[in-house]
Design a protein around this motif. Structure first.
Motif, short mmCIF file in Angstrom:
data_model
loop_
_atom_site.label_atom_id
_atom_site.label_comp_id
_atom_site.label_asym_id
_atom_site.label_seq_id
_atom_site.Cartn_x
_atom_site.Cartn_y
_atom_site.Cartn_z
N ASP A 60 0.81 -1.22 0.00
CA ASP A 60 0.00 0.00 0.00
C ASP A 60 0.85 1.27 0.00
O ASP A 60 0.45 2.30 -0.57
N GLU A 61 2.02 1.21 0.64
CA GLU A 61 2.88 2.39 0.67
C GLU A 61 3.33 2.76 -0.75
O GLU A 61 3.36 3.94 -1.11
N ALA A 62 3.64 1.74 -1.55
CA ALA A 62 4.03 2.00 -2.93
C ALA A 62 2.86 2.57 -3.73
O ALA A 62 3.05 3.45 -4.58
N ILE A 63 1.66 2.09 -3.46
CA ILE A 63 0.48 2.60 -4.15
C ILE A 63 0.30 4.09 -3.87
O ILE A 63 -0.04 4.88 -4.77
N ASN A 64 0.55 4.50 -2.65
CA ASN A 64 0.43 5.92 -2.32
C ASN A 64 1.41 6.76 -3.13
O ASN A 64 1.08 7.86 -3.60
N LEU A 65 2.62 6.24 -3.32
CA LEU A 65 3.61 6.96 -4.13
C LEU A 65 3.19 7.00 -5.59
O LEU A 65 3.32 8.03 -6.27
N ILE A 66 2.67 5.88 -6.08
CA ILE A 66 2.24 5.81 -7.48
C ILE A 66 1.09 6.77 -7.75
O ILE A 66 1.04 7.43 -8.79
N CYS A 67 0.16 6.86 -6.82
CA CYS A 67 -0.99 7.75 -7.00
C CYS A 67 -0.53 9.20 -7.15
O CYS A 67 -1.19 10.01 -7.81
#
Length: 214
Positions: A4-11
């Motif tokens: 989920d942390e990576a998803i936040n960066l991707i968003c």
């Protein structure tokens, strides 16, 4: 493996519609086989995609999404004005998800042209109905826009097309290849120097592939 942390960066790389003209976002995003991402992370991504003014290709194959996440993605597709390719191969979908996607394609005008639903528990009849509707929508746009506009669209999607092969129950385009062995960011410069490609791979050999104008 991404979470989920990576998803936040991707968003953060998916600027919303109406963002500053100089703010360029991802056009293509591959997040294949990342079981560490939770439904909360997928919902965050769905919201970002719904409001993104740039992303055209989204590959989420071989993630345990299920019907609940698929429903959120259907809303994102209906809201997006740019998303043309969505790969949901092997994501644990059932006829419930397929019916939601069918209703979306049938009742809401979208930019979607290709939807991959292979290796899911979805009846061939529902998959064929979705394929037929997407094909009809594309034919109508070609007739309305004329040959010149169609050729222009083909040129615009060419950078993504060279990464796609073939797959069963693909409506009507292809799917991206996944490459890479270790988690790393790399910049690949195009020959025309007009764009760069950002590649992020997971330790399982799957990749996050994205293109952004520089």
């Amino acid at each position: 493996m991404l979470g989920d942390e990576a998803i936040n960066l991707i968003c953060g790389l998916l600027p919303p519609d109406g963002a500053k003209s100089g703010e360029q976002g991802l056009k293509e995003l591959t997040l294949s086989a990342n079981p560490g991402i939770t439904p909360k992370g997928w919902s965050r991504l769905a919201i970002a995609v719904a409001h993104s003014s740039q992303v055209r290709v989204l590959n989420l194959d071989y993630n345990p999404l299920g019907d609940h996440v698929a429903g959120m993605l259907a809303v994102a597709v209906a809201s997006s004005r740019t998303l043309e390719v969505l790969d949901l191969e092997g994501t644990g979908l059932t006829n419930q998800s397929a019916q939601t996607l069918l209703d979306m394609v049938e009742n809401y005008p979208t930019a979607l042209r290709s939807l991959v639903l292979a290796e899911n528990s979805i009846s061939p009849e529902l998959q064929q109905q979705i394929c037929d509707l997407l094909s009809e929508g594309e034919e109508e746009e070609e007739v309305a826009g004329g040959t010149g506009n169609t050729q222009e669209w083909e040129r615009e999607r060419e950078p993504a097309a060279h990464l796609r092969g073939s797959s069963s129950w693909m409506c009507p385009g292809g799917k991206n290849q996944k490459i890479g062995q270790s988690q790393v960011w790399r910049i690949w410069e195009r020959e025309d120097a007009s764009s760069q490609m950002v590649l992020m791979t997971s330790g399982l050999g799957d990749s996050l592939l994205a293109e952004t104008e520089m």
